[in-house]
Write an enzyme that holds these catalytic residues in place. Structure first.
Site, mmCIF file in Angstrom:
data_model
loop_
_atom_site.group_PDB
_atom_site.id
_atom_site.type_symbol
_atom_site.label_atom_id
_atom_site.label_comp_id
_atom_site.label_asym_id
_atom_site.label_seq_id
_atom_site.Cartn_x
_atom_site.Cartn_y
_atom_site.Cartn_z
ATOM 1 N N GLY A 17 0.393 8.006 -0.080
ATOM 2 C CA GLY A 17 1.298 6.989 0.431
ATOM 3 C C GLY A 17 2.554 6.871 -0.406
ATOM 4 N N ALA A 18 3.170 7.990 -0.723
ATOM 5 C CA ALA A 18 4.324 7.987 -1.629
ATOM 6 C C ALA A 18 5.589 8.501 -0.970
ATOM 7 C CB ALA A 18 4.010 8.815 -2.878
ATOM 8 N N ARG A 20 7.786 6.647 0.511
ATOM 9 C CA ARG A 20 8.865 5.667 0.369
ATOM 10 C C ARG A 20 8.395 4.533 -0.538
ATOM 11 N NH1 ARG A 20 9.026 1.859 5.774
ATOM 12 N NH2 ARG A 20 6.832 1.230 5.754
ATOM 13 N N TYR A 167 -4.130 -9.351 5.278
ATOM 14 C CA TYR A 167 -3.484 -8.665 4.156
ATOM 15 C C TYR A 167 -4.008 -9.190 2.821
ATOM 16 C CZ TYR A 167 0.243 -7.093 0.992
ATOM 17 O OH TYR A 167 0.941 -6.532 -0.039
ATOM 18 N N ALA A 169 -6.780 -10.810 2.161
ATOM 19 C CA ALA A 169 -8.195 -10.475 1.978
ATOM 20 C C ALA A 169 -8.357 -9.013 1.564
ATOM 21 C CB ALA A 169 -8.968 -10.753 3.258
ATOM 22 N N LYS A 171 -6.125 -7.088 -0.020
ATOM 23 C CA LYS A 171 -5.639 -6.874 -1.382
ATOM 24 C C LYS A 171 -6.609 -7.462 -2.405
ATOM 25 C CE LYS A 171 -1.844 -4.592 -0.614
ATOM 26 N NZ LYS A 171 -1.813 -3.140 -0.926
ATOM 27 N N ILE A 200 8.798 -6.579 -4.233
ATOM 28 C CA ILE A 200 9.546 -5.423 -4.713
ATOM 29 C C ILE A 200 10.560 -4.993 -3.655
ATOM 30 C CG2 ILE A 200 9.369 -3.060 -5.607
ATOM 31 C CD1 ILE A 200 8.029 -5.205 -7.359
#
Length: 260
Positions: A17-18, A20, A167, A169, A171, A200
């Site tokens: 998952g890199a 972006r 989301y 839950a 994380k 970010i």
């Protein structure tokens, strides 16, 4: 990002998952620090550009595509990177997405409740992806009795919010998954840690409506969005020998939005 103390020269990293955002920032930082990087994404568009940037820096990079939530895709990706690199020293799981919806439609509200598909999509893309990456590459790391895993969580894992149950839950689950796996793999010399960034500056964050983005910045004591390279600095530390006595932990560069 050249930090001599966080030397990872010669290491080989698989970054899931890199294409972006935060994942891209980590990939570029690892390459600048001397690591060979394999970059994955759902499609070739983003990862191809990241690989071009790494190669323009004089680094070694490999572009791979696949669905990080699917066991078949992750098995193939791991086979491909091992065939190309011979080994993997660092696995970074950095896939994620969010949805703002109530569990059930609220009285007077306009948003419908989440569907089964929406719930499972968010859980899978934020939690199952890490399980799939670790399941697929785990035998290699365990056989070598060395290496490390870095799971990218989020500050939401420390604080639940309305309209964010799936989301948050997921994380939070990723944090607990990290702790459990760290204990499973510690006897075999493999470290597992997490990073929980705050807000970010990424394409996903910038796509948020102003009504959501501005309050997020306002509630951050440093009053700004973080940068991907600031998260990458934490990843460099966790990948380096400087963190050799750290496992089952979470670093949280979050601008003060939560304290842990």
């Amino acid at each position: 990002m050249n930090i001599p103390e966080f030397d990872i020269k010669g290491q080989k990293a698989l970054l899931v998952g890199a294409g972006r955002g935060i994942g891209k920032g980590i990939a570029l930082a690892f390459a600048e620090a001397g690591a060979e990087v394999a970059v994955t994404g759902l499609t070739s568009t983003g990862v191809g550009k990241v690989v071009e940037e790494v190669r323009s820096m004089g680094g070694t990079a490999l572009a791979l595509t696949g669905d990080a939530t699917k066991s078949g895709d992750m098995d193939r990706i791991c086979q491909e990177v091992l065939a190309a690199f011979g080994q993997v020293d660092v696995l970074v799981n950095c896939v994620g997405d969010a949805i703002r919806k109530p569990v059930a439609k609220l009285p007077g509200g306009t948003l419908e409740g989440m569907t089964d598909e929406e719930w499972h999509h968010i859980i899978d893309i934020n939690l199952t992806e890490a399980f799939q990456g670790c399941r697929a590459l785990g035998p290699h790391l365990l056989e070598r009795r060395q290496g490390c895993v870095i799971n990218i969580s989020g500050w939401a894992s420390f604080r639940g919010r309305a309209l964010s149950s799936a989301y948050d839950a997921a994380k939070t689950g990723l944090m607990r998954f990290t702790e459990c796996l760290a204990q499973e793999w510690a006897p075999f010399g493999v470290r597992v840690n997490a990073i929980a960034p705050g807000a970010i500056d990424t394409p996903m964050t910038r796509s948020l409506p102003e009504g959501l983005l501005a309050p997020m910045v306002a509630m951050t004591p440093l009053r700004r969005l973080g940068r991907a390279d600031e998260v990458a600095a934490s990843a460099l530390f966790l990948a380096s020998d400087e963190s050799s006595y750290m496992t089952g932990q979470c670093m949280s560069p979050n601008g003060g939005i939560v304290t842990v």
